[in-house]
Design an enzyme around this catalytic site. Sequence first.
Site, PDB file in Angstrom:
ATOM      1  N   LYS B  91       0.464   0.891   6.158  1.00  0.00           N
ATOM      2  CA  LYS B  91      -0.785   0.759   6.499  1.00  0.00           C
ATOM      3  C   LYS B  91      -0.825   0.061   7.808  1.00  0.00           C
ATOM      4  O   LYS B  91       0.168  -0.885   8.159  1.00  0.00           O
ATOM      5  CB  LYS B  91      -1.465  -0.295   5.485  1.00  0.00           C
ATOM      6  N   SER B 166      -9.802  -0.686   2.048  1.00  0.00           N
ATOM      7  CA  SER B 166      -9.957  -0.312   3.363  1.00  0.00           C
ATOM      8  C   SER B 166      -8.460   0.404   3.478  1.00  0.00           C
ATOM      9  O   SER B 166      -8.325   0.951   4.618  1.00  0.00           O
ATOM     10  CB  SER B 166      -9.445  -1.635   4.233  1.00  0.00           C
ATOM     11  N   SER B 190      -8.662  -3.148  -1.910  1.00  0.00           N
ATOM     12  CA  SER B 190      -8.026  -2.124  -0.883  1.00  0.00           C
ATOM     13  C   SER B 190      -7.313  -1.234  -0.977  1.00  0.00           C
ATOM     14  O   SER B 190      -6.873  -0.379  -0.373  1.00  0.00           O
ATOM     15  CB  SER B 190      -8.002  -3.046   0.477  1.00  0.00           C
TER      16      SER B 190
END
Lengths: 107, 511
Positions: B91, B166, B190
């Site tokens: 990420k 996210s 997330s």
Amino acid sequence: MALTTAEVKDLGLTTRLQLSDKEIAGLQVELNNILEYVEHMKQLDLIDVEPTAHPVDGTDGGRADVPIGSLARDMLLMNAPESRDGAFVVPQIKAPGMSDASAGGSA
Amino acid sequence: MSDSTERDLQQLPFLSAAHISTLVTSGEVSAREVATTMLQRIKDLDGDIHAFNEVTPELALAAADALDKRIADGATADELGQLAGVPVAFKDNMNQLGTHMTCSSRMLANFQSPYDATAVRRLLDANTIPLGKLNMDDLACGSSTESSATGPTYNPWNRKHVPGGSSGGSAAAVAAGMATITLGSDTGGSIRQPAAFTGTVGLKPSYGRVSRYGCAALASSLDQIGPLSHSVRDSALALSAIAGIDPLDASSLDVSVPDFAVACDHALQGTAKGMRVAIVSDVLQQDGLDPRLKAEVLTAAELLAQQGADIIEVTLPSAQYGPPAYYILGSAEASSNLARLDGVRYGHRAEDATDILDLYLRSRKEGFSPETIRRIMFGTHVLSSGNYDDYYLQAQKVRTLIKGDYAAAFKQADVLLTPSTPTLAFKFGEFADDPLAMYLSDYYTSLVNIAGIAALSLPTRLIDGLPASVQLIADHACETNLLRAATLLESSLNFDYRSVPLTKAAAVADA
């Protein structure tokens, strides 16, 4: 208690965000919706309940108090928007003619 | 290249980590072939998905060549480990030397990683092949990846739908077979919510299990790094690699790190006999829960019962106050953490600022997404004098209640079963006019972060062409229980992650 336009404007200055009047109006509605959403939690009688700041006990012991290396100066300045002579460059603190109150904000 | 090698490389995007590492360490396939196959697949597919913010062929090939050299020099499979040669990606809120760390934010668009995050370093040390950095919501504020400054990620199962957020890029990359294991971060769901939306396994470890050093902080008492993958075992392998105390993160825990993949293997050799699994009955009555996802929870319980588990019911009486408490705590901590982004030392700086206040006001406004701005303002409001006791302190007290609810539940059960999300993946723009409604997407996941315990989202089947899922939850530092139950359930469900439509298109193109 619902936020007024003046309070949202003040919050914008406190959080250092330049907001237009239109943005302030939109945020006033959105923030008040969120405040309404959390209202039922606010009404709980929790006078005798201890607060929890951290989810797990015993995670704040820290490491041994021994110096370790840190990033070199050029690495620290690598992402600086502007630097000179090994230091960060910023604009002057106060524009000419600006009052103390507006420079300091209302935080 | 032999026929079998060619076949292995074609199937590579959906092979297990253990299978890939066996192929590579046995010399059947080189790590370089793995790297080039995956880089080509990203090239072919990511234009339609946009899971990656940055693809790193140089880093991938350098890691692959280093591994091939070690194998040529005689390193054994045991020495190299079960992640050797496995394609991974991170990420874009994790520092990795040689890459940017943009947090998908205009604020950090040009930020270069000055060091490796501990979790990243540990996964690289396990001889993996790093493919790149993955898209996310702006500074991890969001549940759809729509707020990314680099543009949204699309759900590989249906491009009209969001991949969640996210960590939407981390989930979509795995779902589309563009990486075997990815790392995401989970503050209120997330990792698990995008895993649920994309038919992948998403694991949020217990708070403190994985070092947060080098991961851009959103809400420091809630954030935790964890893996996403096709299978439970691959997430277990990744967790063993990245877990453990880190002197650079004072909140990392000094608890033993078992071989979590062995726990999965042991589970498959036995049954669920003696395992106490609880359905959380009151949260199933929550308004807005898709009845089909409620049914998935009941079916999952039935499948575990068939394997010998004892199924009981528990309640979490304070759960209804959890999401508001999460929103207050998460926003308060985010407003504090994001104060560092001021245009002075790094990040976006507004042009031609007349003085320092002008620099702050314009740099921050220009750099943050509308959702990030909402959270910063709300978080600052609830921390201000006059509001602190009513909101922030009150939310901390609700945190005590929720921890107590879970503690009571875990006296009766080893693993809890709930939905991961109230709905299937929603469509782009569905919540554009009502940001508050999107927060409810985290209803079942954020409770877990408040308590700091471990949870995993497991795909169950397709409903209307979109993946459905359930969430399994275990007590703090009890990931072994979690992975054991998830492995058994996974073996009963047999979710067909290879049937993602993109794969079929790619297979036709390959042929």
